[in-house]
Write an enzyme that holds these catalytic residues in place. Structure first.
Site, PDB file in Angstrom:
ATOM      1  N   LYS A 184      -2.934  -7.212  15.799  1.00 58.14           N
ATOM      2  CA  LYS A 184      -4.224  -6.838  15.225  1.00 58.14           C
ATOM      3  C   LYS A 184      -5.348  -7.280  16.131  1.00 58.14           C
ATOM      4  CE  LYS A 184      -3.223 -10.090  11.894  1.00 58.14           C
ATOM      5  NZ  LYS A 184      -3.418 -10.837  10.689  1.00 58.14           N
TER       6      LYS A 184
ATOM      7  N   MET B  41      -9.484 -19.194  19.269  1.00 58.80           N
ATOM      8  CA  MET B  41     -10.334 -18.003  19.096  1.00 58.80           C
ATOM      9  C   MET B  41     -11.798 -18.338  19.376  1.00 58.80           C
ATOM     10  SD  MET B  41      -8.497 -16.467  15.693  1.00 58.80           S
ATOM     11  CE  MET B  41      -8.192 -18.031  14.895  1.00 58.80           C
TER      12      MET B  41
ATOM     13  N   ASP C 124       3.718  -9.882  16.125  1.00 58.11           N
ATOM     14  CA  ASP C 124       2.310  -9.951  16.523  1.00 58.11           C
ATOM     15  C   ASP C 124       2.108  -9.758  18.020  1.00 58.11           C
ATOM     16  OD1 ASP C 124       1.092 -10.327  14.155  1.00 58.11           O
ATOM     17  OD2 ASP C 124       0.946 -12.509  14.288  1.00 58.11           O
TER      18      ASP C 124
HETATM   19  C1  LIG Z   1      -4.907 -15.988  15.350  1.00 61.96           C
HETATM   20  S1  LIG Z   1      -4.797 -17.504  16.219  1.00 61.96           S
HETATM   21  C2  LIG Z   1      -3.129 -17.889  15.855  1.00 61.96           C
HETATM   22  C3  LIG Z   1      -2.749 -19.294  16.181  1.00 61.96           C
HETATM   23  C4  LIG Z   1      -1.274 -19.562  15.984  1.00 61.96           C
HETATM   24  N1  LIG Z   1      -0.908 -19.455  14.598  1.00 61.96           N
HETATM   25  C5  LIG Z   1      -0.834 -20.922  16.528  1.00 61.96           C
HETATM   26  O1  LIG Z   1      -0.400 -21.786  15.754  1.00 61.96           O
HETATM   27  O2  LIG Z   1      -0.883 -21.087  17.744  1.00 61.96           O
HETATM   28  C6  LIG Z   1      -4.708 -16.928  17.893  1.00 61.96           C
HETATM   29  C7  LIG Z   1      -5.365 -17.890  18.868  1.00 61.96           C
HETATM   30  O3  LIG Z   1      -4.450 -18.906  19.247  1.00 61.96           O
HETATM   31  C8  LIG Z   1      -4.692 -19.285  20.587  1.00 61.96           C
HETATM   32  N2  LIG Z   1      -3.497 -19.003  21.393  1.00 61.96           N
HETATM   33  C9  LIG Z   1      -2.327 -18.536  20.949  1.00 61.96           C
HETATM   34  N3  LIG Z   1      -1.429 -18.457  21.950  1.00 61.96           N
HETATM   35  C10 LIG Z   1      -2.062 -18.892  23.060  1.00 61.96           C
HETATM   36  C11 LIG Z   1      -1.680 -19.059  24.414  1.00 61.96           C
HETATM   37  N4  LIG Z   1      -0.444 -18.769  24.846  1.00 61.96           N
HETATM   38  N5  LIG Z   1      -2.595 -19.539  25.286  1.00 61.96           N
HETATM   39  C12 LIG Z   1      -3.824 -19.854  24.885  1.00 61.96           C
HETATM   40  N6  LIG Z   1      -4.247 -19.711  23.618  1.00 61.96           N
HETATM   41  C13 LIG Z   1      -3.378 -19.255  22.713  1.00 61.96           C
HETATM   42  C14 LIG Z   1      -5.887 -18.481  21.064  1.00 61.96           C
HETATM   43  O4  LIG Z   1      -7.060 -19.212  20.793  1.00 61.96           O
HETATM   44  C15 LIG Z   1      -5.783 -17.260  20.179  1.00 61.96           C
HETATM   45  O5  LIG Z   1      -7.003 -16.577  20.086  1.00 61.96           O
END
Ligand SMILES: C[S@@+](CC[C@H](N)C(=O)[O-])C[C@H]1O[C@@H](n2cnc3c(N)ncnc32)[C@H](O)[C@@H]1O
Length: 242
Positions: A57, A168, A35
């Site tokens: 995506k 998100m 991803d």
């Molecule tokens: C599709 S969701 C997936 C979440 C993922 N499965 C998790 O457990 O962290 C993606 C969202 O996770 C958050 N996110 C993921 N990595 C991040 C990071 N390094 N810093 C800040 N937000 C993050 C953001 O809100 C981003 O839009």
């Protein structure tokens, strides 16, 4: 005979936040389907001959999800060890369950290796624990600020008390803040953490009523985690990166 698919949580950004189990399977993989939000440094641990396929995506991209599902099955049917490397934890707002169900429905084995979710680790790296006895935050809720088919967030998912962690949350921020202010206290502390756990991490704090302004004036972009609640006050004492 077919191979096997592993849904592996890569953690939130810092490559060292993958689990030992996840890393060991990554090192064995013949194919890695990865991803946008995973640390690219993790790919250095793969076998040289491993096939690495990027499937990052965009929000609301439903066609590509079907293609990812098909790809996982196709590669496993070639008798390969397939790692589906997903940001954070595969089952936290990551559609990992859909991928796993699809793979299993085709008669292929699928195993999940949980990961450290950004919902907890990103606030932690910014000095914010998601629960605390000190601030009577005996629970926390993780919600998505962006719903399927672009719908607005559902008020029923927003708790009146405790820590609220929003993933998100940037795209519909104005609408979301209007709803939050109705249900919670507009003076509640908030933090917005961009690129958490990485060297590009940026953290902004303030009050809920100013959240839109905080995001706009600092040009905060995805990925970002929003935290709402008294626990944000810990940042002053516990933050790790200066
Ligand atoms: C599709 S969701 C997936 C979440 C993922 N499965 C998790 O457990 O962290 C993606 C969202 O996770 C958050 N996110 C993921 N990595 C991040 C990071 N390094 N810093 C800040 N937000 C993050 C953001 O809100 C981003 O839009």
């Amino acid at each position: 005979m077919s191979g096997k698919v592993y849904l592996v949580g890569a953690g939130p950004g810092d490559p060292e936040l993958i689990t030992v189990k996840g890393l060991k399977i990554l090192q064995r993989a013949d194919v890695v389907v990865y991803d946008r939000l995973i640390s690219k440094e993790l790919l250095n641990f793969c076998k040289i001959e491993a096939e690495k396929i990027y499937v990052g995506k965009n929000i609301g991209d439903y066609v590509i999800q079907d293609e990812i599902n098909e790809l996982l099955v196709k590669k496993a049917m070639e008798n390969k060890v397939v790692v589906r490397l997903k940001g954070g934890d595969p089952y936290v707002l990551g559609r990992g369950e859909e991928e796993c169900l699809y793979v299993i429905s085709k008669g292929i084995e699928c195993e999940v290796i949980p990961g450290i979710t950004s919902a907890i680790a990103v606030p932690a790296y910014a000095g914010i624990p998601v629960t605390s006895r000190i601030y009577s935050a005996s629970g926390f809720t993780i919600i998505s600020g962006t719903k399927a088919e672009d719908k607005l967030i559902d008020e029923d998912y927003i708790p009146r008390k405790g820590t609220l962690v929003i993933l998100m949350g940037l795209r519909k921020i104005e609408n979301m803040v209007n709803i939050l202010i109705k249900l919670r206290n507009e003076r509640e502390p908030v933090a917005v953490i961009e690129n958490g756990t990485t060297e590009n991490q940026r953290v902004f704090t303030g009050e809920l009523k100013d959240l839109v302004n905080i995001v706009r004036s600092n040009n905060v972009t995805s990925p970002a985690v929003i935290v709402i609640g008294e626990v944000v006050k810990f940042r002053e004492y516990l933050w790790k990166f200066k």
